[in-house]
Enzyme design. Structure first.
Site, PDB file in Angstrom:
ATOM      1  CG  ASP A  23      -1.958   1.044   1.244  1.00  0.00           C
ATOM      2  OD1 ASP A  23      -2.334   1.493   0.148  1.00  0.00           O
ATOM      3  OD2 ASP A  23      -2.427   1.430   2.333  1.00  0.00           O
TER       4      ASP A  23
ATOM      5  CG  ASP B 145      -3.775   3.733  -3.082  1.00  0.00           C
ATOM      6  OD1 ASP B 145      -4.575   2.820  -3.383  1.00  0.00           O
ATOM      7  OD2 ASP B 145      -3.977   4.524  -2.141  1.00  0.00           O
ATOM      8  CD  GLU B 146      -5.666  -1.421  -1.800  1.00  0.00           C
ATOM      9  OE1 GLU B 146      -5.331  -2.265  -0.949  1.00  0.00           O
ATOM     10  OE2 GLU B 146      -6.743  -0.794  -1.746  1.00  0.00           O
TER      11      GLU B 146
END
EC number: 2.7.7.7
Length: 412
Positions: free
Chosen positions: A13, A138-139
């Site tokens: 993350d 974003d992950e």
């Protein structure tokens, strides 16, 4: 025969991703409370053309907007850790956040920039461990099991290598959790934020898992958590020691059995390396309620821009769709949606706007509204869509956008 490798799944993350990208180009804001949200970044975002012409790192601090000066109904997209210390979080209304930290600096979102950095960090991960499940901008989940060094120290060496490589290439930090499955890896990635790594081994699962409140698990929402609390179930330890049949009686056979499994850290889900999107959409919440007649010029521009952005998303990702719809949300938060299916697939902005406009004409727009969205469904990869359309061509006349622009309720 050697024993099979232990399953090792990582969840990576990015730390305060949007805000961190902004701080790369505006380092003068580092160490300060910063929130990102509201309108997208565009010309005039500083309200001063001379300042906007400066290199981003040379913009003086006093030129940036402060949260206390914000008026409207925008929400926080993300915040730096300095702002989070005041209780500010993603999806919080900016007016509420202004009460918590009025002097926080406010930056508009720049999603094109964020997507570019997202592609960069994911490409770096793929160089070290190719089995990746993309979970958003974003992950990601990463399968360490059979990757070189993926078993060393529980995956620590590989996690460190990926973390360093991302920072060296982008200047951004990330947090990584490595565990026996996706459920535990996602939890573990939160335990040493920011810029941390947590390695969870099989014999540590219940020790780390059971003290947590049930709501920490992705998949246990507020309503479920409230019901668990009424049953006297506060922690995952409580949940694990509740008879499975009681959970099934309270939540149904599928969800009750799932609650029992996750309380013991059990999750057999495989990584999903490829998943075709079923729809693509764009929507925006206005700073103030708008009216189809009184604000027709502004709404027409917004509507056109949404259609263009959906079309650009489809073109960039190589998809076309044949069901086009709109969404309106009123001040009382009630929503109205309409959709029309056409007999060919499209990724063309003009066609999307024309059909979406027909959808709008099916909604009563006498009242003001706070949100407008455009959506394209029934997607197929472009080549497959073209094959399907060509086969139907001889059977039915395809629908094309009208040469004349459709007159919408808020067109001039």
């Amino acid at each position: 025969m050697p024993a099979p490798p232990i399953r090792r799944i990582a969840h990576l993350d990015m730390d305060a991703f949007f805000a961190s990208v902004e701080l790369l180009r505006q380092p003068q804001l580092k160490g300060l409370p910063v929130v990102v949200g509201g309108r997208s970044r565009s010309a005039g975002w500083l309200g001063n053309a001379a300042l906007e012409a400066l290199p981003a790192h040379a913009i003086p601090l006093e030129a940036f907007a402060r949260l206390h000066s914000y008026t409207g109904r925008g929400v926080i997209t993300t915040a730096t850790y300095e702002a989070r210390q005041f209780g500010i979080g993603s999806a919080m209304g900016m007016m509420k956040a202004a009460k918590l930290c009025p002097d926080a600096y406010l930056l508009p979102a720049d999603f094109e920039q964020y997507r570019a950095y997202s592609r960069r960090f994911k490409a770096i991960i793929a160089q070290h461990a190719p089995a990746i499940e993309d979970r958003g901008i974003d992950e990601v989940y990463i399968d360490f099991t059979d990757v070189p060094d993926g078993q060393e120290e529980g995956g620590l060496l590989l996690a460190q290598r990926i973390q360093r490589a991302i920072y060296a290439d982008t200047g951004l930090t990330c947090s990584i959790g490595v565990a026996p499955n996706k459920l535990l890896a996602k939890l573990a990635s939160e335990w040493h934020k920011p810029n941390g790594i947590f390695i969870l081994m099989p014999d540590q699962v219940t020790e780390k898992l059971w003290p947590l409140p049930c709501k920490k698990v992705n998949g246990i929402g507020p309503k479920t958590n409230d019901k668990l609390l009424t049953l006297g179930i506060h922690t995952l330890h409580d949940l694990a020691h509740t008879p499975e049949q009681e959970l099934i009686d309270a939540f149904g056979s599928t969800y009750g059995a799932w609650l029992h499994r996750i309380a013991w850290g059990q999750d057999e889900r495989a990584l999903v390396m490829e998943s075709a999107p079923v729809s693509m959409s764009r929507e925006t919440t206005f700073e103030r309620d708008l009216h189809a007649k009184a604000d027709k010029a502004e709404l027409s521009d917004i509507f056109t821009h949404l259609c263009q952005r959906v079309a650009a998303d489809l073109q960039r990702k190589g998809y076309a769709g044949r069901t086009i719809g709109v969404k309106i949300r009123f001040p009382d938060f009630r929503s109205a949606t309409r959709a029309i299916s056409i007999n060919h697939h499209t990724q063309d902005a003009a066609t999307i706007r024309q059909i979406a406009g027909q959808c709008l004409k099916r909604i009563d727009l006498q009242r003001r509204f706070r949100l407008l969205g455009v959506k394209v469904d029934n997607l197929l990869p472009l080549e497959e869509a073209q094959d399907v359309d060509s086969k139907l061509l001889s059977q039915t006349k395809p629908h094309h956008a009208c040469a004349a622009q459709l007159s919408l309720p808020f067109d001039e």
